[in-house]
Scaffold this motif. Structure first.
Motif, short mmCIF file in Angstrom:
data_model
loop_
_atom_site.label_atom_id
_atom_site.label_comp_id
_atom_site.label_asym_id
_atom_site.label_seq_id
_atom_site.Cartn_x
_atom_site.Cartn_y
_atom_site.Cartn_z
N GLY A 1 10.21 -19.78 40.84
CA GLY A 1 9.16 -19.15 40.24
C GLY A 1 9.30 -18.65 38.97
O GLY A 1 8.11 -18.14 38.32
N HIS A 2 10.61 -18.67 38.50
CA HIS A 2 10.76 -18.11 36.89
C HIS A 2 11.50 -19.30 36.11
O HIS A 2 12.15 -18.64 35.28
CB HIS A 2 11.72 -16.79 37.32
CG HIS A 2 11.10 -15.69 37.96
ND1 HIS A 2 10.73 -15.63 39.27
CD2 HIS A 2 10.49 -14.51 37.41
CE1 HIS A 2 10.30 -14.46 39.42
NE2 HIS A 2 9.99 -13.93 38.39
N GLY A 3 11.53 -20.54 36.44
CA GLY A 3 12.00 -21.48 35.57
C GLY A 3 13.54 -21.32 35.58
O GLY A 3 14.14 -20.89 36.49
N THR A 4 13.82 -22.34 34.62
CA THR A 4 15.40 -22.80 34.64
C THR A 4 16.09 -22.40 33.27
O THR A 4 15.13 -23.04 32.31
CB THR A 4 15.83 -23.92 35.13
OG1 THR A 4 15.30 -24.07 36.57
CG2 THR A 4 17.42 -24.40 35.23
N ASP B 1 9.63 -23.23 31.91
CA ASP B 1 8.92 -22.31 32.84
C ASP B 1 8.21 -22.50 33.81
O ASP B 1 7.30 -22.51 34.44
CB ASP B 1 7.92 -21.68 31.87
CG ASP B 1 6.87 -22.80 31.46
OD1 ASP B 1 7.18 -23.79 31.66
OD2 ASP B 1 5.80 -22.51 30.37
N GLY B 2 9.21 -23.67 34.53
CA GLY B 2 8.56 -24.65 35.97
C GLY B 2 8.86 -23.50 37.02
O GLY B 2 9.19 -22.30 36.97
N VAL B 3 8.87 -24.28 38.01
CA VAL B 3 9.13 -23.69 39.50
C VAL B 3 10.27 -22.91 39.73
O VAL B 3 10.56 -22.13 40.56
CB VAL B 3 8.59 -24.58 40.63
CG1 VAL B 3 7.21 -25.01 40.30
CG2 VAL B 3 9.49 -25.73 40.62
N GLY B 4 11.32 -23.45 39.13
CA GLY B 4 12.78 -22.78 39.19
C GLY B 4 13.19 -23.57 40.83
O GLY B 4 12.70 -24.05 41.35
N PHE B 5 14.46 -22.80 40.97
CA PHE B 5 15.16 -22.98 42.22
C PHE B 5 16.28 -22.22 42.53
O PHE B 5 16.59 -21.37 41.56
CB PHE B 5 15.68 -24.70 42.15
CG PHE B 5 16.86 -24.88 41.14
CD1 PHE B 5 18.23 -24.68 41.67
CD2 PHE B 5 16.49 -25.06 39.89
CE1 PHE B 5 19.19 -24.72 40.57
CE2 PHE B 5 17.68 -25.30 38.95
CZ PHE B 5 18.96 -25.26 39.57
N ASP B 6 16.71 -22.35 43.71
CA ASP B 6 17.86 -21.56 44.17
C ASP B 6 19.11 -22.12 43.78
O ASP B 6 19.49 -23.08 45.07
CB ASP B 6 17.65 -20.92 45.77
CG ASP B 6 18.74 -20.22 45.94
OD1 ASP B 6 19.77 -19.85 45.24
OD2 ASP B 6 18.69 -19.77 47.35
N HIS C 1 11.49 -31.89 38.50
CA HIS C 1 11.57 -30.95 39.66
C HIS C 1 10.81 -29.58 38.97
O HIS C 1 10.57 -28.82 40.04
CB HIS C 1 12.99 -30.44 39.85
CG HIS C 1 13.91 -31.44 40.31
ND1 HIS C 1 13.77 -32.37 41.37
CD2 HIS C 1 14.92 -31.99 39.68
CE1 HIS C 1 14.59 -33.02 41.38
NE2 HIS C 1 15.33 -32.99 40.61
N ALA C 2 10.39 -29.59 37.65
CA ALA C 2 9.91 -28.25 37.11
C ALA C 2 8.56 -28.28 37.70
O ALA C 2 7.81 -27.06 37.39
CB ALA C 2 10.34 -27.90 35.71
N GLY C 3 7.88 -29.30 37.83
CA GLY C 3 6.62 -29.05 37.94
C GLY C 3 5.66 -29.78 36.65
O GLY C 3 6.05 -29.73 35.70
N PRO C 4 4.38 -30.31 37.05
CA PRO C 4 3.60 -31.03 36.07
C PRO C 4 3.40 -30.24 34.86
O PRO C 4 3.01 -30.65 33.89
CB PRO C 4 2.50 -31.66 36.69
CG PRO C 4 2.33 -30.79 37.90
CD PRO C 4 3.62 -30.41 38.27
#
Length: 397
Positions: free
Chosen positions: A381-384, A342-347, A317-320
């Motif tokens: 937008g701030h990762g996990t 440092d991927g796309v993150g999630f809510d 899920h974090a992005g390539p």
């Protein structure tokens, strides 16, 4: 001929046997009080020796089962029941030899004709059901024949209805006793079968656990070691992984239990292998440790599985373009693992209820571990960042 004693045993059956033994003894005491006058009256119609002997045989032996029912060994209760049942038939059989021929009016009868069913309940305690019912029929027929014999003006035509009534009346109590003991046997049989099924299931589960352990070892350690080696990692890192894997293989061969405590070095190797298996590109950093410490196996397995799930979520899920990092920090009785990307993150509040990766495989796994805790922080937008913590409750006070 010696009748076979029922040696069937079981917790429920033994309890019921003891209850009926005490019930039988109470019955004998009650009849001895109620029939005292009749016994005294009949003593003038029999030989002097017979009445005291008959009283001891008929009533004295009936007191023994209840007394013995307080002992641990129920076999003594069964033997005493056999003695009481046999003694009643001895009293009946000896009466014709002791009677002096003095008759009684119609409607009266010998005193021992009042409780053939009670003696047959004692037989139920001791013998199989068919023997106890045979004892009841023999006793009822014999005492009614004696009653017809000693009554003035009685005929054989009086024998059939009185015998039939006696047999039917006694059958109610004897039949109830037989069914109660049979219920105890059924309960014991069911309990034994349930225990056997549980033991078989536990044995099968044990084999499955060992199979799963070997599969997990192959997957988590052997394959992870090969993956790390394929990345051209340092010789020291590959050597540590290989050494830990060989130790686990030796444990499997020697039958060592999976709950063997891990040294800190072994725990770190396991975590490194779990991380490499989930995400071969993840950076793995180790902070300070007390190398002499120990960690329980369930804590190491749970932390390793949670780290793997966290890194697999990054891959999915974090992005390539996302990069991952695992930091392990520890001290005596405590370990903290921070898996971040440092991927796309999630809510976190928008996760669907059917998505169980975070809820079950990370939070649930750590929360079910004594001293375990998991925290998941993410923003779009701030990762996990997943923080896994284990503290030894004993060491921590």
């Amino acid at each position: 001929m010696v009748l076979p004693i029922d040696t069937t045993t079981g917790e429920n059956l033994d309890r019921i046997v003891r209850i009926f033994a005490r019930f039988t003894t109470v019955g004998y005491v009650a009849y001895s009080v109620m029939l005292a006058g009749s016994v005294i009256a009949w003593s003038d119609r029999t030989a002097p020796w017979w009445t005291p002997v008959a009283v001891v045989l008929a009533f004295g032996t009936g007191l023994v089962p209840g007394v013995l029912s307080f002992r641990d060994d129920v076999r003594a209760v069964r033997w005493s029941g056999a003695v009481a049942a046999s003694a009643f038939l001895v009293v009946v059989a000896s009466f014709p030899f002791a009677w002096n021929g003095t008759g009684v009016p119609m409607g009266d009868g010998v005193w021992f004709a009042s409780f053939p069913g009670l003696a047959s309940i004692a037989a139920v305690i001791a013998w199989p059901a068919r023997v106890a019912f045979a004892h009841m029929v023999i006793g009822c027929v014999a005492v009614q024949m004696i009653n017809v014999w000693v009554r003035d003006g009685a005929t054989l035509f009086d024998l059939v209805p009185e015998t039939g009534f006696a047999v039917m009346f006694c059958s109610l109590f004897v039949g109830g006793s037989v069914m109660a003991l049979r219920t105890g046997r059924v309960l014991d049989t069911t309990t034994a079968q349930t225990h056997a099924v549980a033991e078989a299931a536990a044995s099968q589960r044990g084999r499955m656990v060992e199979r799963e352990r070997f599969d997990a070892l192959t997957h988590d350690s052997v394959m992870a070691t090969l993956l790390v080696a394929s990345r051209s990692a340092s010789t020291d890192e590959i050597s540590a992984l290989a050494k830990a894997t060989l130790t686990e293989l030796d444990d499997v061969r020697a039958g060592v239990r999976t709950d063997r405590p891990f040294t800190v070095d072994e725990a770190v190797v396991h975590l490194r292998a779990a991380a490499a298996d989930a995400n071969v590109r993840a950076e793995f950093v180790v902070r300070s440790f007390d190398a002499d410490g120990k960690m329980p196996a369930d804590a190491v397995w749970a932390l390793g599985a949670a780290v793997s799930e966290a890194l697999r979520n990054t891959v999915r899920h974090a992005g390539p373009a996302a990069t991952s990092r695992v930091e392990v920090t520890g001290e005596v009785g405590q370990m903290t693992i921070r898996a971040s990307d440092d991927g796309v993150g999630f809510d976190p509040t928008a996760i669907a209820s059917h998505r169980l990766g975070v809820a079950v495989s990370i939070r649930g796994r750590l929360e079910s571990l004594p001293g375990g805790e998991a925290d998941v922080v993410s923003r779009v937008g701030h990762g996990t960042t997943v923080t896994l913590t284990w503290r030894d409750d004993i060491e921590g006070g």
